[in-house]
Design a protein around this motif. Structure first.
Motif, PDB file in Angstrom:
ATOM      1  N   UNK A 137      13.934  17.273  51.179  1.00  0.00           N
ATOM      2  CA  UNK A 137      14.486  16.424  52.330  1.00  0.00           C
ATOM      3  C   UNK A 137      15.731  15.754  51.834  1.00  0.00           C
ATOM      4  N   UNK A 138      17.054  16.335  52.759  1.00  0.00           N
ATOM      5  CA  UNK A 138      17.712  15.226  52.517  1.00  0.00           C
ATOM      6  C   UNK A 138      18.590  15.252  53.265  1.00  0.00           C
ATOM      7  N   UNK A 139      19.150  13.477  54.028  1.00  0.00           N
ATOM      8  CA  UNK A 139      20.354  13.012  55.142  1.00  0.00           C
ATOM      9  C   UNK A 139      21.086  11.834  54.445  1.00  0.00           C
ATOM     10  N   UNK A 140      22.108  12.138  54.262  1.00  0.00           N
ATOM     11  CA  UNK A 140      23.346  11.699  53.193  1.00  0.00           C
ATOM     12  C   UNK A 140      24.444  10.925  54.053  1.00  0.00           C
ATOM     13  N   UNK A 141      25.374  10.089  54.239  1.00  0.00           N
ATOM     14  CA  UNK A 141      25.996  10.192  55.142  1.00  0.00           C
ATOM     15  C   UNK A 141      27.601  10.994  54.187  1.00  0.00           C
ATOM     16  N   UNK A 142      28.362  10.933  54.400  1.00  0.00           N
ATOM     17  CA  UNK A 142      29.841  10.972  53.623  1.00  0.00           C
ATOM     18  C   UNK A 142      30.587   9.483  53.397  1.00  0.00           C
ATOM     19  N   UNK A 143      31.459   9.699  51.762  1.00  0.00           N
ATOM     20  CA  UNK A 143      31.912   8.253  51.648  1.00  0.00           C
ATOM     21  C   UNK A 143      33.507   8.330  52.633  1.00  0.00           C
ATOM     22  N   UNK A 144      33.860   7.230  52.592  1.00  0.00           N
ATOM     23  CA  UNK A 144      35.327   7.609  53.051  1.00  0.00           C
ATOM     24  C   UNK A 144      35.991   6.208  52.244  1.00  0.00           C
ATOM     25  N   UNK A 145      35.269   5.765  50.910  1.00  0.00           N
ATOM     26  CA  UNK A 145      35.896   4.462  50.637  1.00  0.00           C
ATOM     27  C   UNK A 145      37.223   5.416  49.717  1.00  0.00           C
ATOM     28  N   UNK A 146      37.965   4.859  49.657  1.00  0.00           N
ATOM     29  CA  UNK A 146      39.266   5.942  48.713  1.00  0.00           C
ATOM     30  C   UNK A 146      38.739   6.081  47.492  1.00  0.00           C
ATOM     31  N   UNK A 147      39.052   6.847  46.431  1.00  0.00           N
ATOM     32  CA  UNK A 147      38.894   7.231  45.146  1.00  0.00           C
ATOM     33  C   UNK A 147      36.936   7.706  45.115  1.00  0.00           C
ATOM     34  N   UNK A 148      36.944   7.660  46.438  1.00  0.00           N
ATOM     35  CA  UNK A 148      35.439   8.057  46.357  1.00  0.00           C
ATOM     36  C   UNK A 148      34.593   8.529  47.460  1.00  0.00           C
ATOM     37  N   UNK A 149      35.880   9.964  48.418  1.00  0.00           N
ATOM     38  CA  UNK A 149      35.698  10.697  48.636  1.00  0.00           C
ATOM     39  C   UNK A 149      34.318  11.924  48.428  1.00  0.00           C
ATOM     40  N   UNK A 150      33.441  11.758  49.586  1.00  0.00           N
ATOM     41  CA  UNK A 150      32.393  12.844  49.436  1.00  0.00           C
ATOM     42  C   UNK A 150      31.467  13.585  50.490  1.00  0.00           C
ATOM     43  N   UNK A 151      31.416  14.212  50.285  1.00  0.00           N
ATOM     44  CA  UNK A 151      30.207  14.979  51.573  1.00  0.00           C
ATOM     45  C   UNK A 151      29.734  14.906  52.279  1.00  0.00           C
ATOM     46  N   UNK A 152      28.839  14.572  53.152  1.00  0.00           N
ATOM     47  CA  UNK A 152      27.210  14.365  53.451  1.00  0.00           C
ATOM     48  C   UNK A 152      26.900  15.487  53.079  1.00  0.00           C
ATOM     49  N   UNK A 153      25.540  14.652  53.049  1.00  0.00           N
ATOM     50  CA  UNK A 153      24.390  16.170  51.608  1.00  0.00           C
ATOM     51  C   UNK A 153      23.561  15.721  53.086  1.00  0.00           C
ATOM     52  N   UNK A 154      22.600  17.471  53.444  1.00  0.00           N
ATOM     53  CA  UNK A 154      21.907  17.791  53.948  1.00  0.00           C
ATOM     54  C   UNK A 154      21.657  18.694  53.399  1.00  0.00           C
ATOM     55  N   UNK A 155      20.142  18.760  53.425  1.00  0.00           N
ATOM     56  CA  UNK A 155      18.935  19.610  52.574  1.00  0.00           C
ATOM     57  C   UNK A 155      17.694  19.189  53.168  1.00  0.00           C
ATOM     58  N   UNK A 156      17.075  20.528  53.426  1.00  0.00           N
ATOM     59  CA  UNK A 156      15.971  20.948  54.180  1.00  0.00           C
ATOM     60  C   UNK A 156      16.374  21.011  55.210  1.00  0.00           C
ATOM     61  N   UNK A 157      15.418  21.923  56.258  1.00  0.00           N
ATOM     62  CA  UNK A 157      14.946  22.134  58.112  1.00  0.00           C
ATOM     63  C   UNK A 157      16.395  22.099  58.662  1.00  0.00           C
ATOM     64  N   UNK A 158      17.574  22.462  58.477  1.00  0.00           N
ATOM     65  CA  UNK A 158      19.071  21.777  58.615  1.00  0.00           C
ATOM     66  C   UNK A 158      19.279  23.590  59.059  1.00  0.00           C
ATOM     67  N   UNK A 159      18.826  24.668  58.814  1.00  0.00           N
ATOM     68  CA  UNK A 159      18.720  25.801  59.566  1.00  0.00           C
ATOM     69  C   UNK A 159      18.976  26.098  60.964  1.00  0.00           C
ATOM     70  N   UNK A 160      19.337  26.839  62.165  1.00  0.00           N
ATOM     71  CA  UNK A 160      19.420  26.708  63.156  1.00  0.00           C
ATOM     72  C   UNK A 160      17.407  27.550  63.627  1.00  0.00           C
TER      73      UNK A 160
END
Length: 365
Positions: A137-160
Motif C-alpha cells: 500500500x503506497x501513497x507517495x507525493x510527487x517531486x518537483x525539484x529541478x532534475x528530480x521531477x517524479x510523479x506521485x505513487x498510489x498503489x492499493x485501494x485506489x480504484x473507484x
C-alpha cells in the motif's frame, strides 16, 4: 437499540444524528475511506498493535483490520515474518507494507508482480477483509525539484470500487455503541432549550414532536443512557439537565442545530454544510482508546470544537487560562468591554485578577 415506528425527525436533524456514526472525510491522496461507518475495517499501524489488537477486551473488529507495516522495519528485521506470525499478523493476509516515503520505495526497487525476498508477490490488495490478497500500500507525493521531477505513487485501494483501505483505528465504534450513542445524542437534542418548538418549526406536527421526544427520552432512560448526575459530571448537561456545550458550558438552543455556521464577511461560500452545533467528544480521540462511546459524546458549538481540536477539553482550558493570565498581566484591555488595563507582575496576582473577572454581564449582577 434504535427507536422504532416513531414519527420522523426533521430531515436536517435526522441526517446530523446519523452522520455521527460516520468517520471524518479523507481525500484520494490518503489511505483512509471517506465518511464511512465507524464499524468499518480499521487500519492499525504495527507500532500500535498491542494497544489496538482488540477494540474492547475479548472483542473483535466487526469488519476486520489491516496492519500497516513500516517497510524499513520489515527490511531490516532479520525474522520479520516469524515475528509477525507469532502475533497473528501475516503479510498479504491481514497486513501490508505501507510506503509513505520515496526513499523507502526506491530502496525496495520492485515493480508490481515481482517477488519479495520471502517469495511473496509484491502486489496490491484486492479486498479489505482477510485474506486481503496483496502486500503493498503506497501513497507517495510527487517531486518537483529541478532534475528530480517524479510523479506521485498510489498503489492499493485506489480504484473507484475499492477507494481507501479502511478507517483510522481510533475512530472505530461497534454497532452496539453506534446505536447507543445515536440514541443518547437525540436525547440531548430533546433536552436542549426550545427543542419541541424548533422541531415543530422544521416540519413536525406538535403531536408527533411530543411523541418522538417523550418516547426517545423514555427509551434512553430504560437503556441506562440518561444518568443525569453522570451527564453533569462529563459536561453534557447542566445542573438543571439542560444540554450545554462541553467546552464553554453555555446552554445550547435547539435552533442552532438547524442554523448554518456563521461565516466571515466577504469570505462566504454558498455550499457551506456545517451548522452552529456539531458532535463533541468529551475525552478526545486518540490511538489506543476508543472514545466514540456512550457518555463521551455531546453537542458543542462549532467554534468551540475548532478551538479544542484534538487537544481535549482539559488541556485546552489550561492553555486558555495561561493566555488570559498573560494578557491580563501585560495590561490588556478588551476592545468590546468596559475592562480597564491592569498592572500585575506575578502569576499569582494574575490568577487572582482572572478569578475576579465576571464571565458576562449576568454573572456580574
Amino acid at each position: 437499540m434504535a427507536t422504532k415506528r416513531l414519527p420522523a425527525l426533521p430531515e436536517l436533524l435526522k441526517r446530523k444524528i446519523y452522520k455521527t456514526g460516520q468517520t471524518r472525510g479523507a481525500s484520494q491522496n490518503e489511505i483512509y475511506q471517506n465518511r464511512v461507518s465507524r464499524n468499518s475495517t480499521v487500519l492499525i499501524p504495527y507500532q500500535w498493535w498491542e494497544k489496538c489488537k482488540e477494540p474492547y477486551p475479548g472483542a473483535e473488529y466487526e469488519n476486520g483490520f489491516i496492519v500497516l507495516i513500516d517497510p524499513d522495519w520489515y527490511s531490516d528485521h532479520p525474522h520479520a515474518d516469524k515475528t509477525l506470525a507469532a502475533k497473528g499478523i501475516v503479510l498479504g493476509v491481514n497486513a501490508v507494507l505501507h510506503f509513505q516515503q520515496r526513499a523507502q520505495w526506491d530502496r525496495y526497487d520492485l515493480r508490481l508482480g515481482d517477488l519479495l525476498p520471502n517469495g511473496m508477490p509484491f502486489t496490491e490488495p484486492t479486498q479489505r477483509i482477510s485474506p486481503i490478497g496483496g502486500t503493498v500500500l503506497a501513497r507517495i507525493h510527487g517531486t518537483t525539484a529541478e532534475g528530480d521531477k517524479r510523479s506521485q505513487i498510489r498503489v492499493g485501494f485506489n480504484e473507484t470500487n475499492l477507494r481507501g483501505a479502511g478507517i483510522r483505528v481510533y475512530e472505530y465504534a461497534s454497532t452496539e455503541n453506534l446505536e447507543k450513542t445515536r440514541l443518547q445524542l437525540e436525547s440531548y437534542y430533546w433536552l436542549a432549550e426550545e427543542s419541541l418548538e424548533m422541531a415543530i418549526d422544521w416540519g413536525m406536527s406538535p403531536k408527533d414532536a411530543r411523541k418522538r421526544r417523550d418516547e426517545t427520552l423514555q427509551h434512553a432512560h430504560e437503556a441506562g443512557l440518561l444518568e443525569y448526575q453522570r451527564l453533569q459530571a462529563v459536561r453534557i448537561v447542566d445542573e438543571h439537565n439542560v444540554t450545554i456545550c462541553p467546552f464553554c458550558l453555555e446552554r445550547i438552543s435547539a435552533s442552532t442545530f438547524y442554523e448554518r455556521s456563521e461565516q466571515a464577511v466577504g469570505r462566504e461560500t454558498w455550499d457551506l454544510t456545517t451548522t452552529e452545533i456539531s458532535l463533541f467528544h468529551i475525552e478526545e480521540l486518540r490511538v489506543g482508546a476508543l472514545q466514540h462511546r456512550p457518555y463521551n459524546l455531546g453537542w458543542g458549538h462549532h467554534h468551540c470544537n475548532i478551538v479544542v481540536k484534538d487537544a481535549g477539553i482539559d488541556h485546552t482550558l489550561s492553555w486558555v487560562e495561561v493566555l488570559l493570565k498573560r494578557n491580563i498581566a501585560s495590561g490588556w484591555r478588551s476592545q468590546t468591554s468596559k475592562s480597564v488595563p491592569v498592572d500585575i507582575s506575578t502569576d499569582d496576582e494574575a490568577s487572582e485578577q482572572l478569578d475576579s473577572i465576571p464571565l458576562n454581564e449576568n454573572d456580574a449582577n
